[in-house]
Design an enzyme around this catalytic site. Structure first.
Site, PDB file in Angstrom:
ATOM      1  N   ASN A   1       0.811  -1.229   0.000  1.00  0.00           N
ATOM      2  CA  ASN A   1       0.000   0.000   0.000  1.00  0.00           C
ATOM      3  C   ASN A   1       0.839   1.272   0.000  1.00  0.00           C
ATOM      4  O   ASN A   1       0.452   2.268  -0.589  1.00  0.00           O
ATOM      5  CB  ASN A   1      -0.999  -0.012   1.167  1.00  0.00           C
ATOM      6  CG  ASN A   1      -0.345  -0.199   2.515  1.00  0.00           C
ATOM      7  OD1 ASN A   1       0.736  -0.795   2.619  1.00  0.00           O
ATOM      8  ND2 ASN A   1      -0.981   0.296   3.551  1.00  0.00           N
TER       9      ASN A   1
ATOM     10  N   LYS B   1      12.480  -6.774   1.651  1.00  0.00           N
ATOM     11  CA  LYS B   1      11.678  -7.632   0.763  1.00  0.00           C
ATOM     12  C   LYS B   1      10.371  -6.888   0.489  1.00  0.00           C
ATOM     13  O   LYS B   1       9.474  -6.868   1.311  1.00  0.00           O
ATOM     14  CB  LYS B   1      11.411  -8.977   1.469  1.00  0.00           C
ATOM     15  CG  LYS B   1      11.184 -10.149   0.547  1.00  0.00           C
ATOM     16  CD  LYS B   1       9.919 -10.051  -0.288  1.00  0.00           C
ATOM     17  CE  LYS B   1       8.685 -10.285   0.524  1.00  0.00           C
ATOM     18  NZ  LYS B   1       7.448 -10.061  -0.308  1.00  0.00           N
TER      19      LYS B   1
ATOM     20  N   GLU C   1       5.132  -8.490  -3.334  1.00  0.00           N
ATOM     21  CA  GLU C   1       5.166  -9.014  -4.708  1.00  0.00           C
ATOM     22  C   GLU C   1       4.253  -8.227  -5.652  1.00  0.00           C
ATOM     23  O   GLU C   1       4.412  -8.279  -6.856  1.00  0.00           O
ATOM     24  CB  GLU C   1       4.817 -10.505  -4.723  1.00  0.00           C
ATOM     25  CG  GLU C   1       3.524 -10.889  -4.015  1.00  0.00           C
ATOM     26  CD  GLU C   1       3.717 -11.225  -2.533  1.00  0.00           C
ATOM     27  OE1 GLU C   1       4.453 -10.499  -1.843  1.00  0.00           O
ATOM     28  OE2 GLU C   1       3.121 -12.214  -2.072  1.00  0.00           O
TER      29      GLU C   1
ATOM     30  N   THR D   1      -0.089 -12.588   9.117  1.00  0.00           N
ATOM     31  CA  THR D   1       1.297 -12.767   8.673  1.00  0.00           C
ATOM     32  C   THR D   1       2.258 -12.290   9.759  1.00  0.00           C
ATOM     33  O   THR D   1       3.295 -12.918  10.003  1.00  0.00           O
ATOM     34  CB  THR D   1       1.537 -12.039   7.340  1.00  0.00           C
ATOM     35  OG1 THR D   1       0.599 -12.531   6.377  1.00  0.00           O
ATOM     36  CG2 THR D   1       2.940 -12.281   6.812  1.00  0.00           C
ATOM     37  N   GLY D   2       1.890 -11.222  10.457  1.00  0.00           N
ATOM     38  CA  GLY D   2       2.728 -10.698  11.539  1.00  0.00           C
ATOM     39  C   GLY D   2       2.936 -11.727  12.650  1.00  0.00           C
ATOM     40  O   GLY D   2       4.040 -11.857  13.188  1.00  0.00           O
TER      41      GLY D   2
ATOM     42  N   GLU E   1       4.016  -3.779  12.672  1.00  0.00           N
ATOM     43  CA  GLU E   1       3.071  -2.695  12.378  1.00  0.00           C
ATOM     44  C   GLU E   1       1.937  -3.335  11.574  1.00  0.00           C
ATOM     45  O   GLU E   1       2.095  -3.662  10.408  1.00  0.00           O
ATOM     46  CB  GLU E   1       3.810  -1.608  11.593  1.00  0.00           C
ATOM     47  CG  GLU E   1       3.186  -0.257  11.745  1.00  0.00           C
ATOM     48  CD  GLU E   1       2.072  -0.065  10.759  1.00  0.00           C
ATOM     49  OE1 GLU E   1       0.923  -0.435  11.112  1.00  0.00           O
ATOM     50  OE2 GLU E   1       2.335   0.412   9.664  1.00  0.00           O
TER      51      GLU E   1
ATOM     52  N   CYS F   1      -2.944   1.485   6.680  1.00  0.00           N
ATOM     53  CA  CYS F   1      -3.059   0.848   7.999  1.00  0.00           C
ATOM     54  C   CYS F   1      -3.711   1.796   8.983  1.00  0.00           C
ATOM     55  O   CYS F   1      -4.503   1.392   9.816  1.00  0.00           O
ATOM     56  CB  CYS F   1      -1.692   0.397   8.487  1.00  0.00           C
ATOM     57  SG  CYS F   1      -0.434   1.654   8.321  1.00  0.00           S
TER      58      CYS F   1
HETATM   59  P1  NAI Z   1       0.619  -9.717   4.135  1.00  0.00           P
HETATM   60  O1  NAI Z   1       0.793  -9.330   5.549  1.00  0.00           O
HETATM   61  O2  NAI Z   1       0.570 -11.181   3.856  1.00  0.00           O
HETATM   62  O3  NAI Z   1       1.789  -9.083   3.239  1.00  0.00           O
HETATM   63  C1  NAI Z   1       2.643  -8.036   3.660  1.00  0.00           C
HETATM   64  C2  NAI Z   1       4.092  -8.384   3.325  1.00  0.00           C
HETATM   65  O4  NAI Z   1       4.451  -9.580   4.015  1.00  0.00           O
HETATM   66  C3  NAI Z   1       4.372  -8.665   1.847  1.00  0.00           C
HETATM   67  O5  NAI Z   1       5.653  -8.193   1.505  1.00  0.00           O
HETATM   68  C4  NAI Z   1       4.364 -10.183   1.792  1.00  0.00           C
HETATM   69  O6  NAI Z   1       5.083 -10.696   0.714  1.00  0.00           O
HETATM   70  C5  NAI Z   1       5.027 -10.509   3.100  1.00  0.00           C
HETATM   71  N1  NAI Z   1       4.798 -11.869   3.600  1.00  0.00           N
HETATM   72  C6  NAI Z   1       3.724 -12.666   3.390  1.00  0.00           C
HETATM   73  N2  NAI Z   1       3.886 -13.842   4.016  1.00  0.00           N
HETATM   74  C7  NAI Z   1       5.089 -13.796   4.642  1.00  0.00           C
HETATM   75  C8  NAI Z   1       5.819 -14.711   5.468  1.00  0.00           C
HETATM   76  N3  NAI Z   1       5.333 -15.902   5.772  1.00  0.00           N
HETATM   77  N4  NAI Z   1       7.016 -14.325   5.952  1.00  0.00           N
HETATM   78  C9  NAI Z   1       7.503 -13.098   5.682  1.00  0.00           C
HETATM   79  N5  NAI Z   1       6.875 -12.205   4.900  1.00  0.00           N
HETATM   80  C10 NAI Z   1       5.675 -12.542   4.390  1.00  0.00           C
HETATM   81  O7  NAI Z   1      -0.693  -8.989   3.628  1.00  0.00           O
HETATM   82  P2  NAI Z   1      -1.525  -9.170   2.246  1.00  0.00           P
HETATM   83  O8  NAI Z   1      -1.858 -10.606   2.034  1.00  0.00           O
HETATM   84  O9  NAI Z   1      -0.814  -8.450   1.170  1.00  0.00           O
HETATM   85  O10 NAI Z   1      -2.860  -8.356   2.611  1.00  0.00           O
HETATM   86  C11 NAI Z   1      -3.873  -8.948   3.406  1.00  0.00           C
HETATM   87  C12 NAI Z   1      -4.467  -7.934   4.351  1.00  0.00           C
HETATM   88  O11 NAI Z   1      -3.466  -7.457   5.235  1.00  0.00           O
HETATM   89  C13 NAI Z   1      -5.013  -6.674   3.721  1.00  0.00           C
HETATM   90  O12 NAI Z   1      -6.303  -6.854   3.246  1.00  0.00           O
HETATM   91  C14 NAI Z   1      -4.942  -5.706   4.870  1.00  0.00           C
HETATM   92  O13 NAI Z   1      -6.066  -5.857   5.702  1.00  0.00           O
HETATM   93  C15 NAI Z   1      -3.711  -6.125   5.627  1.00  0.00           C
HETATM   94  N6  NAI Z   1      -2.539  -5.303   5.298  1.00  0.00           N
HETATM   95  C16 NAI Z   1      -2.151  -4.347   6.183  1.00  0.00           C
HETATM   96  C17 NAI Z   1      -1.095  -3.520   5.866  1.00  0.00           C
HETATM   97  C18 NAI Z   1      -0.648  -2.452   6.798  1.00  0.00           C
HETATM   98  O14 NAI Z   1      -0.225  -1.388   6.358  1.00  0.00           O
HETATM   99  N7  NAI Z   1      -0.626  -2.688   8.093  1.00  0.00           N
HETATM  100  C19 NAI Z   1      -0.383  -3.597   4.597  1.00  0.00           C
HETATM  101  C20 NAI Z   1      -0.835  -4.696   3.746  1.00  0.00           C
HETATM  102  C21 NAI Z   1      -1.878  -5.486   4.104  1.00  0.00           C
END
Ligand code: NAI
Ligand code: MG
Length: 499
Positions: free
Chosen positions: A169, A192, A195, A249-250, A267, A301
């Site tokens: 984002n 990283k 994608e 994922t966090g 975060e 976020c």
């Molecule tokens: P995500 O948390 O899976 O992806 C964020 C980052 O984490 C990306 O770079 C991704 O490649 C990486 N990632 C994914 N799996 C990982 C792993 N096992 N180990 C290390 N890194 C990993 O989020 P996603 O699937 O893109 O979005 C899903 C939801 O997450 C969204 O709908 C939103 O609600 C929330 N989100 C919140 C964000 C924020 O700013 N706090 C940013 C993006 C998503």
């Protein structure tokens, strides 16, 4: 718009592409292909089509990047004079500024965000480097009085090699927010990017190198979370992880960090309230609300995704707000519409499903509530700016992060009720308060469970203000001088000097 920016935009819009994008990982001072040779595509959300491909990394590329970081740490970066590190970061800030137009066009095309927002993000990234450049030579410790026979002092050491997992984002902003303080502290970094949006982080690594950063100090490996993110956060050569993304994922990242006892900052997003009282400046509150939830199509976020409004004022405010929301035009990010597309088909389906389910449970739709599909929009991933009012605060549309242009409405009668609603989710990232009553604003600012509170101006402040969440929004603070603490560790040295 300048002539050069206009030319870049026209090229991107007519060809659907941008020439000379980075086509490898940035490891040890140069672009390199994946060791496996794998590549993947990135999409233009405004058109729903792939516009470029990039290297898809895995554990082997991560190993190479972490090793490059470890080699670069000693001698080349950690031990450089802090003032010299500062000069390099200052040059990086200037170079980001010089490359702002191209960076912004790439960011807009790759993420879908409006060009003006992308330009703001790029300028913000330059400002972030400028801010932390000035901190390099001010990371000083203390001396402790231990009596005549001893001498005690603290030193703020760089933690080592840091990992940065970046979401889609705010690609360049989040990269800069993590990298600038880490580099200022004397760390080497491996980032990283998501994608969905790999390019500006790779371009930033190249710019930092041009600014004089030694080989290996800043490495960027593109690829998926599973293939490239997971091996990075589980790597024993990593000393600190900064993760921005989803709660699920966090949690996985925290677990992956545990066996190595790697420290981390999480975060994780939120469901932030914007509390509006009847005595507020209505124009300020309307503008603030529009920005809070429709900027970047709500994919923030810290989006103000819950309007918590005084009941007596709700009719007036919602009528004016709905009028403004209906006037928002949708279009390709590069054409600077009122609002751009959402980032992916997956995100669009998630938003659509969450709103449809809320409406099925009886929520009132004030406006929006569907995909936007007319004309050119049908090709891209567009969702109408939406306002929805469920009957219960326990409804999932109020409790869960939508991460799209969807505002919920909750009404209150007393300040106590307002506070209870504001604190009534499992998140605690930010909050907005609109009122003319100074005492009330500060009572709420004190009692709201959030890492950052905005009074009468949502998103006020900048890189100077620490940012981060409480509860499920995560822990740790980025930005500000607090942000530097993620990348330093304190060493105490006590010596006997006589007696
Ligand atoms: P995500 O948390 O899976 O992806 C964020 C980052 O984490 C990306 O770079 C991704 O490649 C990486 N990632 C994914 N799996 C990982 C792993 N096992 N180990 C290390 N890194 C990993 O989020 P996603 O699937 O893109 O979005 C899903 C939801 O997450 C969204 O709908 C939103 O609600 C929330 N989100 C919140 C964000 C924020 O700013 N706090 C940013 C993006 C998503
Ligand atoms: Mg993309």
């Amino acid at each position: 718009m300048s002539a050069s920016l206009d030319a870049l935009v026209q090229e991107a819009l007519t060809t659907g592409r941008i020439a000379n994008l980075p086509n490898g990982h940035f490891i040890d001072g140069r672009f390199q292909p994946s060791q496996s040779g794998a590549r993947m595509e990135s999409f233009d959300p405004g058109r729903g089509i792939a516009f470029a491909d990039f290297a898809a990394g895995d554990a082997a590329d991560i190993d190479a990047a972490v090793e490059a970081g470890r080699r670069a740490l000693r001698g080349r970066w950690r031990d450089l004079k802090p003032a010299e590190r500062g000069r390099i970061l200052q040059r990086a800030a200037a170079l980001i500024g010089e490359n702002a137009e191209r960076l912004a066009v790439v960011e807009s095309l790759d993420s879908g965000k409006k060009l003006v927002e992308a330009l703001g993000d790029v300028r913000g990234a330059a400002r972030t480097f400028e801010y932390y450049a000035g901190a390099c030579d001010k990371l000083q410790g203390d001396t402790m009085p231990l009596g005549r026979n001893h001498f005690g002092m603290t030193v703020h050491e760089p933690v080592g090699v840091t990992a940065h997992i970046i979401p889609w984002n705010y690609p360049i902003s989040t990269t800069a927010r993590g990298l600038a303080p880490a580099l200022a502290a004397g760390c080497a970094v491996v980032a990283k990017p998501a994608e969905q949006t790999p390019f500006t982080a790779l371009m930033l690594a190249d710019i930092l190198h041009q600014a004089g950063l030694p080989d290996g100090v800043c490495n960027v490996v593109s690829g998926t979370g599973r293939e490239a993110g997971a091996p990075l956060v589980a790597h024993p050569g990593i000393d600190q992880i900064t993760f921005t993304g989803s709660v699920a994922t966090g949690i996985g990242v925290m677990q992956a960090a545990a066996p190595n006892v790697t420290r981390l900052v999480l975060e994780l997003g939120g469901k932030s309230p914007v509390v509006v009282f009847a005595d507020c400046d209505i124009e300020a509150a309307l503008s603030g609300m529009m920005e809070a939830i429709y900027e970047n199509a709500g994919q923030i976020c810290s989006a103000g995704s819950r309007l918590v409004i005084e009941k007596s004022f709700s009719g007036t405010f919602l009528a004016r707000l709905t009028e403004r929301v209906r006037a928002l035009t949708l279009g390709h990010g590069l054409t600077n519409p009122g609002m751009g597309p959402v980032n992916s088909a997956v995100q669009l389906a998630k938003i659509e499903g969450m709103v449809a389910a809320a409406v099925k449970r009886g929520a009132i739709l004030h406006t929006g509530g569907a995909r936007a599909e007319g004309g050119e929009l049908g090709q891209g991933w567009f969702y109408q700016p939406t306002i929805v009012e469920p009957s219960l605060s326990s409804d999932a549309i109020v409790q869960e992060e939508v991460f799209g242009p969807v505002l919920t409405v909750q009404a209150f009668e007393t300040e106590e009720e307002a506070l209870a609603l504001a604190n009534g989710t499992r998140f605690g990232l930010v909050a907005g308060i609109y009122t003319a009553d100074f005492g009330r604003a500060h009572r709420l600012a004190r009692d709201i469970d959030a890492g950052q509170v905005f009074i009468n101006d949502y998103f006020a402040g900048g890189i100077e203000m620490p940012f981060g969440g409480n509860r499920k929004s995560g822990f740790g603070r980025e930005k500000g001088l607090d942000g530097l603490k993620n990348y330093t560790r304190v060493k105490s040295i006590a010596a006997r000097i006589s007696g």
